[in-house]
Motif scaffolding. Structure first.
Motif: not given
Length: 293
Positions: A124, A141, A162, A164, A166-168, A171-172, A174-175, A217
């Motif tokens: 991410a 990616t 992906i 979402y 599971e991302l910190d 990371g969210f 950046q996604a 998030q």
């Protein structure tokens, strides 16, 4: 029957003042002080007349003291050396094991002509830029090359599949920036942090509009409320001068938040709409603003 009675012993002997012993003590003390004064005076005179000799004697005394002390610690130094050698050997073995595991877990390239890139992980984090700088997704990616919208040319889909949740938080954000880059936005910047004033992602759409996105998030039971929306509405247009302001969340919005967003012209993207945007089956936030990109 008569019980014998033992006489009690005194705890100590009576100490009487001895004038002769006291006088002898003070006499010896006076002689010792005179000798010390004479030695100190003689040393001061030698140091004044011949400072080199005095310095040499002092250094010799210090060296003798150090050698005596180091001799006592000789065995301790040897033990420390043995411990250091063992620590180095253990570190070398650990590094060798880590390299072996990394080589075994290296991804294998996909066969040519399949239309699918190598089975690589989807990090991410950006490859070559940090927060506040222009964001470019990493080459690793890439997943598939598919048409995202009817009538448009094929573009590389960066995110693929992906989760979402599971991302910190970083990371969210950046996604979401990855999605903007995938949809041909330029000048994509991931801000985030305490001083972003609600602007987590900034970008410029293909037709030149400034997009400000706030990322929320949240879990499914935690909806974006009107207070969150009001804080973002107070900065997105006046401070960041957004042409399109959007709040993207993994959950949903409360009715007061949706009402405030309609009054201020803020685009709301909930969890299912975010998934549709990610899959290419739904519009982007700037397309939801009512103007075709």
């Amino acid at each position: 029957m008569t019980v014998p009675v033992h006489p009690l012993r005194r705890g100590g002997r009576d100490r009487r003042f001895d004038l002769r012993a006291t006088a002898l003590f003070f006499l010896l003390l006076a002689i010792l002080l005179c000798v010390l004064a004479f030695v100190a005076r003689t040393a001061a005179g030698i140091a004044e007349r011949r400072p080199l000799w005095a310095g040499a004697l002092l250094m010799s005394g210090v060296a003798v003291a150090v050698l005596c002390r180091s001799g006592r610690r000789r065995f301790s130094a040897a033990a420390y050396a043995r411990r250091a050698a063992r620590a180095l050997e253990e570190a070398a073995e650990t590094a060798s094991t880590s390299l072996s595991v990394a080589a075994a877990d290296a991804p294998v390239a996909a066969p040519a002509g399949t239309g699918v890139a190598a089975d690589l992980p989807t990090p991410a984090a950006p490859a070559a830029s940090g927060r506040g700088e222009e964001y470019l997704p990493a080459e690793s990616t890439r997943a598939l090359t598919v048409p995202l919208h009817p009538g448009t040319e094929e573009r590389t889909e960066w995110l693929g599949v992906i989760d979402y949740a599971e991302l910190d938080p970083d990371g969210f954000e950046q996604a979401i920036a990855d999605l903007c880059v995938r949809d041909a936005c330029r000048d994509v910047v991931v801000e985030g942090g305490p001083g972003d004033l609600g602007a987590d992602v900034r970008a410029v759409t293909p037709d030149g509009r400034r997009v400000i996105i706030q990322c929320k998030q949240y879990c499914e039971t935690n909806k974006v409320g009107s207070q969150d929306m009001q804080r973002f509405g107070g900065t997105c247009f006046t401070v960041h001068e957004a042409d399109v302001a959007a709040v993207v969340t993994t959950s949903d919005f409360t009715e007061p938040a949706l009402e405030y967003a309609r009054q201020c012209g803020i685009v709301c993207v909930n969890g299912p709409e975010l998934r549709a945007w990610t899959d290419g089956t739904g519009p982007s936030p700037w397309e939801r603003a009512g103007i075709a990109p």
